[in-house]
Write an enzyme that holds these catalytic residues in place. Sequence first.
Site, mmCIF file in Angstrom:
data_model
loop_
_atom_site.group_PDB
_atom_site.id
_atom_site.type_symbol
_atom_site.label_atom_id
_atom_site.label_comp_id
_atom_site.label_asym_id
_atom_site.label_seq_id
_atom_site.Cartn_x
_atom_site.Cartn_y
_atom_site.Cartn_z
ATOM 1 N N HIS A 179 0.849 -1.185 0.000
ATOM 2 C CA HIS A 179 0.000 0.000 0.000
ATOM 3 C C HIS A 179 0.884 1.235 0.000
ATOM 4 O O HIS A 179 1.943 1.233 0.615
ATOM 5 C CB HIS A 179 -0.909 0.013 1.244
ATOM 6 C CG HIS A 179 -2.069 0.923 1.098
ATOM 7 N ND1 HIS A 179 -1.995 2.261 1.385
ATOM 8 C CD2 HIS A 179 -3.334 0.686 0.676
ATOM 9 C CE1 HIS A 179 -3.173 2.812 1.141
ATOM 10 N NE2 HIS A 179 -3.999 1.887 0.704
ATOM 11 N N ASP A 215 -7.926 -5.466 0.138
ATOM 12 C CA ASP A 215 -8.408 -6.298 -0.968
ATOM 13 C C ASP A 215 -7.988 -7.747 -0.878
ATOM 14 O O ASP A 215 -8.420 -8.567 -1.677
ATOM 15 C CB ASP A 215 -7.907 -5.718 -2.306
ATOM 16 C CG ASP A 215 -8.577 -4.402 -2.617
ATOM 17 O OD1 ASP A 215 -9.768 -4.276 -2.301
ATOM 18 O OD2 ASP A 215 -7.919 -3.517 -3.170
HETATM 19 N N1 CMC Z 1 4.155 -7.557 -4.753
HETATM 20 C C1 CMC Z 1 5.489 -7.529 -4.936
HETATM 21 N N2 CMC Z 1 6.249 -6.411 -4.810
HETATM 22 C C2 CMC Z 1 5.623 -5.275 -4.501
HETATM 23 C C3 CMC Z 1 4.228 -5.223 -4.290
HETATM 24 C C4 CMC Z 1 3.507 -6.419 -4.430
HETATM 25 N N3 CMC Z 1 2.156 -6.420 -4.242
HETATM 26 N N4 CMC Z 1 3.869 -3.944 -3.986
HETATM 27 C C5 CMC Z 1 4.990 -3.218 -4.007
HETATM 28 N N5 CMC Z 1 6.051 -4.019 -4.314
HETATM 29 C C6 CMC Z 1 7.460 -3.595 -4.393
HETATM 30 C C7 CMC Z 1 7.722 -2.832 -5.684
HETATM 31 O O1 CMC Z 1 8.160 -3.693 -6.709
HETATM 32 C C8 CMC Z 1 8.780 -1.856 -5.252
HETATM 33 O O2 CMC Z 1 10.019 -2.534 -5.226
HETATM 34 P P1 CMC Z 1 11.388 -1.719 -5.548
HETATM 35 O O3 CMC Z 1 11.494 -0.648 -4.494
HETATM 36 O O4 CMC Z 1 12.444 -2.775 -5.447
HETATM 37 O O5 CMC Z 1 11.208 -1.161 -6.918
HETATM 38 C C9 CMC Z 1 8.401 -1.520 -3.797
HETATM 39 O O6 CMC Z 1 7.674 -2.665 -3.322
HETATM 40 C C10 CMC Z 1 7.532 -0.272 -3.650
HETATM 41 O O7 CMC Z 1 6.433 -0.402 -4.542
HETATM 42 P P2 CMC Z 1 5.803 0.827 -5.345
HETATM 43 O O8 CMC Z 1 5.042 0.310 -6.513
HETATM 44 O O9 CMC Z 1 6.867 1.853 -5.610
HETATM 45 O O10 CMC Z 1 4.831 1.382 -4.237
HETATM 46 P P3 CMC Z 1 3.548 2.273 -4.486
HETATM 47 O O11 CMC Z 1 3.281 2.961 -3.220
HETATM 48 O O12 CMC Z 1 3.713 3.123 -5.707
HETATM 49 O O13 CMC Z 1 2.399 1.210 -4.823
HETATM 50 C C11 CMC Z 1 0.597 -0.296 -4.636
HETATM 51 C C12 CMC Z 1 1.418 0.794 -3.938
HETATM 52 C C13 CMC Z 1 -0.661 -0.594 -3.811
HETATM 53 C C14 CMC Z 1 0.129 0.191 -6.012
HETATM 54 C C15 CMC Z 1 1.468 -1.572 -4.780
HETATM 55 O O14 CMC Z 1 1.862 -2.058 -3.515
HETATM 56 C C16 CMC Z 1 0.752 -2.660 -5.577
HETATM 57 O O15 CMC Z 1 0.800 -2.657 -6.818
HETATM 58 N N6 CMC Z 1 0.077 -3.638 -4.879
HETATM 59 C C17 CMC Z 1 -0.700 -4.648 -5.545
HETATM 60 C C18 CMC Z 1 -2.033 -4.068 -5.959
HETATM 61 C C19 CMC Z 1 -2.969 -3.872 -4.765
HETATM 62 O O16 CMC Z 1 -3.128 -4.749 -3.938
HETATM 63 N N7 CMC Z 1 -3.637 -2.688 -4.735
HETATM 64 C C20 CMC Z 1 -4.646 -2.393 -3.722
HETATM 65 C C21 CMC Z 1 -4.238 -1.282 -2.824
HETATM 66 S S1 CMC Z 1 -5.330 -1.099 -1.405
HETATM 67 C C22 CMC Z 1 -6.887 -0.733 -2.030
HETATM 68 C C23 CMC Z 1 -6.950 0.460 -2.911
HETATM 69 O O17 CMC Z 1 -6.197 1.424 -2.746
HETATM 70 O O18 CMC Z 1 -7.807 0.486 -3.770
#
Ligand code: CMC
Length: 427
Positions: free
Chosen positions: A305, A362
């Site tokens: 998140h 989720d």
């Molecule tokens: N699985 C594997 N690696 C992950 C995941 C994951 N679910 N989420 C983040 N990472 C890694 C990512 O690869 C990155 O690694 P590095 O620093 O080595 O490049 C690091 O963790 C930080 O990730 P980010 O994408 O820069 O973080 P963000 O804050 O931009 O993204 C997020 C947050 C929710 C989009 C992301 O965690 C994600 O894609 N999760 C899966 C989708 C999900 O479950 N979304 C629902 C969110 S809660 C409900 C809502 O908001 O609607």
Amino acid sequence: MADKASLSLNGDSFDYDVKPGTVGPDVIDIRKLYGQTGAFTFDPGFTSTASCESKITYIDGDQGILLHRGYPIEQLAEQSSFMEAAYLLLHGELPSKSEFDTFTYTISRHTMLHEQLATFYRGFRRDAHPMAIMCGVVGALSAFYHDSTDITDPHQRMVASHRLIAKMPTIAAMAYKYSIGQPFLYPDNSLSYTGNFLRMTFGVPAEEYVVDPVIERAMDRIFILHADHEQNASTSTVRLAGSSGANPFACIAAGIACLWGPAHGGANEAALNMLREIGTVDRIPEYIARAKDKNDPFRLMGFGHRVYKNYDPRAKVMQKTANEVLEKLGVDDPIFDVARELEQIALKDEYFVEKKLYPNVDFYSGVILSAIGFPTSMFTVLFALARTTGWVAQWNEMISDPDQKIGRPRQLYTGATQRDYVPVGQR
Ligand code: CMC
């Protein structure tokens, strides 16, 4: 923190006010920055930007705390109801008994849709995704309810808010009914908000539908858990759309479009599809390895998140609700075992620990919704239904703010500088 922040740029020094919140990080008020320095701040993804002032929802991502108008989400999920939470978000305080009765009565009087909207549904393909239908139908409400689109009138704003909260279950249930070819059911206002939704979704005109109180309570709790979440992507979309003066139905349709994405509300559908794809506990290590592989775009859906760097408090309640629902329905679904085991493995894995990736709201919601009988394509629709309360509360707050301006971000331009047009024959 100090009450001023200083910035040095090209040898000059500038001071900016630091404003405290009631709780949480202070903000540096840089509204005069461009006028004074000619420079913008650069923050794609808004990771360090407070886009507005708000009194509605507070999140402490490090502690895993979520408060609506000061009340912890766990208390609201356990002790309150979705209607009460909706009132709280919209009006700022928990209602008295008579305020609550008036509110639920008002909402129940707006549950029907203009009859012509049923014809509108028939224009969609049978296999249309219900989120596509939802975007279209909610946007189209502005063509049917002209008497609540004047955003300068607080009364009309409240009528539009009530209409949106009240009609969303009807719209969502009709999207489902259309996809399976069953007749639409009219709302039954003798039922609760959530009971009525369950009946419109799973009932048929040929038989009486009896609402199961355990499922009704679980569904109501899922709605509470999704009701609002501060300035997330879809809420910011609603605010940005609303900042131009667009009507509330159009703004909420924009929010629904944004919520649809798999990184946001679409993650519940993606999470359940992922659990099904994994299928059995023995295949989990393969998927954990893929999630950690930099060259593989796969992510564990329902994990991680932007704000929570701790357990999402909503996920805890969701897990408990999943236990209750599966037990009540006598469902022994292997994907629940996969979910629990995946969570345990990921929580101990160095990659997830180091990056502070925890289950989010989720992760377990899909398991519950699937057990209740919803197809995966409806999951994000249910999220949108519940989030509508937060969207309208945030939209109302923004419109009532005397300092409100149209949202207009700027950019770091890295394209071509000015050049002369060259006729096609000379290129
Ligand atoms: N699985 C594997 N690696 C992950 C995941 C994951 N679910 N989420 C983040 N990472 C890694 C990512 O690869 C990155 O690694 P590095 O620093 O080595 O490049 C690091 O963790 C930080 O990730 P980010 O994408 O820069 O973080 P963000 O804050 O931009 O993204 C997020 C947050 C929710 C989009 C992301 O965690 C994600 O894609 N999760 C899966 C989708 C999900 O479950 N979304 C629902 C969110 S809660 C409900 C809502 O908001 O609607």
